[in-house]
Scaffold this active site. Structure first.
Site, PDB file in Angstrom:
ATOM      1  N   CYS A 238      38.477 -18.871  53.784  1.00  0.00           N
ATOM      2  CA  CYS A 238      39.549 -18.337  54.641  1.00  0.00           C
ATOM      3  C   CYS A 238      38.906 -17.893  55.953  1.00  0.00           C
ATOM      4  CB  CYS A 238      40.255 -17.173  53.968  1.00  0.00           C
ATOM      5  SG  CYS A 238      40.909 -17.536  52.316  1.00  0.00           S
ATOM      6  N   ALA A 239      38.313 -18.837  56.677  1.00  0.00           N
ATOM      7  CA  ALA A 239      37.424 -18.520  57.793  1.00  0.00           C
ATOM      8  C   ALA A 239      38.151 -17.931  58.989  1.00  0.00           C
ATOM      9  CB  ALA A 239      36.660 -19.781  58.216  1.00  0.00           C
ATOM     10  N   ASP A 262      40.053 -23.080  56.865  1.00  0.00           N
ATOM     11  CA  ASP A 262      41.211 -22.211  56.752  1.00  0.00           C
ATOM     12  C   ASP A 262      42.446 -23.092  56.634  1.00  0.00           C
ATOM     13  OD1 ASP A 262      41.722 -18.988  57.473  1.00  0.00           O
ATOM     14  OD2 ASP A 262      43.480 -20.277  57.665  1.00  0.00           O
ATOM     15  N   ASP A 308      37.743 -14.281  52.180  1.00  0.00           N
ATOM     16  CA  ASP A 308      38.237 -13.163  52.987  1.00  0.00           C
ATOM     17  C   ASP A 308      39.755 -13.289  52.984  1.00  0.00           C
ATOM     18  OD1 ASP A 308      38.514 -11.052  54.682  1.00  0.00           O
ATOM     19  OD2 ASP A 308      37.622 -12.018  56.430  1.00  0.00           O
ATOM     20  N   CYS A 361      40.949  -6.555  53.571  1.00  0.00           N
ATOM     21  CA  CYS A 361      41.025  -5.340  54.390  1.00  0.00           C
ATOM     22  C   CYS A 361      42.227  -4.525  53.923  1.00  0.00           C
ATOM     23  CB  CYS A 361      41.096  -5.663  55.878  1.00  0.00           C
ATOM     24  SG  CYS A 361      42.385  -6.816  56.353  1.00  0.00           S
TER      25      CYS A 361
END
Length: 432
Positions: A238-239, A262, A308, A361
């Protein structure tokens, strides 16, 4: 613009944000286009007022007894900026282009009101429906964790060790007074002035030459804890724009091979220019092409798969305070479904003995620990790397971070209150 006129404009912008339910950055940009007379200083001051008000929307409304844009701005000036009632009254005096004068009730609330007895979601400035999920993670500390997420974030830079050492980068940016950050050996931190305006780092020679990148220290730590192996094969699944791809390339000293992918081709758009500026040579970008499986040849070959994952972003509320008021339970449920699917796909690329690093996050267990637990029930060949071991990848600061961070059963959680970073979760799984 006078200070009072800026306050009147802030009330107008906050009203627009609530009416059209668009990101505040878009609304501020539109306001600037339609008010050409406002200079850069005016726009910066307006942005600071609006963002600070949205950070403290719940507590400011509680203090003032209503949740109008005016009340939220007034409450923020008292709670967030520490202004007394007389100072606020000089700004709200009813003069031309400024907001109406304070009412007797507003004066009384500003002078005598407090947050005593406020529920956790008010004291912590987050939506009421998130109180139970945050309580499941932080318990009685949730209001203090939320309050830390309502503060302004500093400006963090990551030194690109392919181009410079931290000492060299700090010297090049000495006029901005950067200091070494607390945990990441790659991080420099620049404290922002009282108005919150960030310096134009992207115009600095050190940035243009690829010696530094803008990246929160928490994001830097997450990539370090993932421990990309020098000379190994890594897939960044998931760049996005490539922040962690670039960091992994530097951590691997340009050796081995990183595949950046991605599913959203638009998110990948900035990565090519960033790779060139950073001097990265070991990254191959895999761009989605219709229904073609552009990652098929990587199955079972990766030493590390970095996920990510797309998430609610609850850990980034310091930078995106409007996002916490726009999030809805349905969005959380959708993210949880997406994360599980991405994790299942990621497992197919991990070779025997390889690892899968899961990063968000988010501060919510639904997106973090629950995803790890669910994955382990679906994939018997994987085991959890003990969370207490992960911080040791940082080197000398690792033991201290292990104490400061919140060690969950499935991974390491960073928060503004505990580590001074954005909120991040990192869990690592090993394939037998």
């Amino acid at each position: 613009m006078t200070p009072a006129a800026r306050l009147a404009a802030a009330i107008e912008v906050i009203q627009s944000v609530e009416t059209v339910r668009r990101p505040v950055a878009d609304v501020l940009k539109e306001w600037g286009r339609s008010h050409r007379f406002a200079g850069s200083g005016d726009r910066a001051a307006l942005s600071s007022l609006v963002y600070d008000a949205l950070r403290r929307r719940a507590s400011a409304a509680w203090l003032m007894g209503e949740e109008t844009p005016r009340a939220v701005l007034l409450g923020m000036l008292r709670l967030g900026r520490g202004l007394d009632v007389e100072t606020i009254a000089t700004l709200f005096d009813g003069t031309r282009y400024g907001p109406a004068a304070l009412s007797d009730d507003e004066r009384a609330r500003l002078a005598e009101g407090s947050l005593d007895g406020a529920p956790a979601f008010v004291a912590g400035d987050y939506p009421e429906w998130l109180d139970a999920p945050l309580a499941a993670v932080f318990g009685e500390e949730r209001a203090r964790e939320g309050a830390a997420l309502a503060e302004r974030a500093p400006l963090d830079l990551r030194v690109n060790t392919l181009k410079a050492t931290p000492a060299e980068a700090a010297a090049a940016l000495a006029h901005l007074e950067p200091v070494a950050a607390a945990w990441s050996p790659l991080a420099l931190r620049i404290q922002l002035p009282a108005d919150g305006k960030a310096p134009p780092v992207t115009a600095e020679p050190a940035y243009l030459k690829g010696e530094v990148e803008i990246q929160d220290e928490g994001s830097q730590i997450a990539a370090i804890l993932a421990a990309p192996p020098p000379g190994g094969q890594v897939l960044d699944l998931c760049a996005g724009g490539g922040g962690k791809t670039l960091e992994c390339a530097a951590l691997m000293d340009n050796a081995g091979q990183i595949y950046a992918y991605d599913a959203d081709i638009r998110r990948l758009a900035p990565i090519h220019e960033r790779l060139a500026r950073a001097g990265v040579r070991n990254v191959q970008v895999r761009t989605p092409r219709g229904r073609a499986d552009v990652l098929a040849d990587l199955a079972g070959r990766m030493d590390l798969v970095l996920v990510d994952a797309p998430c609610t972003g609850t850990g980034t509320w310091r930078r995106n305070p409007d996002a916490k008021w726009r999030i809805r339970p349905g969005a959380l449920a959708e993210r949880v479904r997406d994360q599980a699917a991405i994790l299942d796909a990621a497992a197919t690329y991990v070779k025997p003995g390889g690892r899968l690093a899961y990063i968000t996050c988010s501060l919510l267990d639904e997106e973090n620990g629950a995803q790890i637990r669910g994955f382990l029930t679906r994939h018997a060949g994987f085991t959890l790397v003990p969370p207490a071991d992960l911080p040791l990848a940082l080197g000398p600061t690792g033991l201290a971070l292990r104490t400061a961070a919140l060690l969950r059963p499935e991974g390491v959680m960073l928060t503004p209150r505990r580590t001074g970073t954005d909120g991040f979760f990192v869990g690592v799984l090993a394939r037998g």
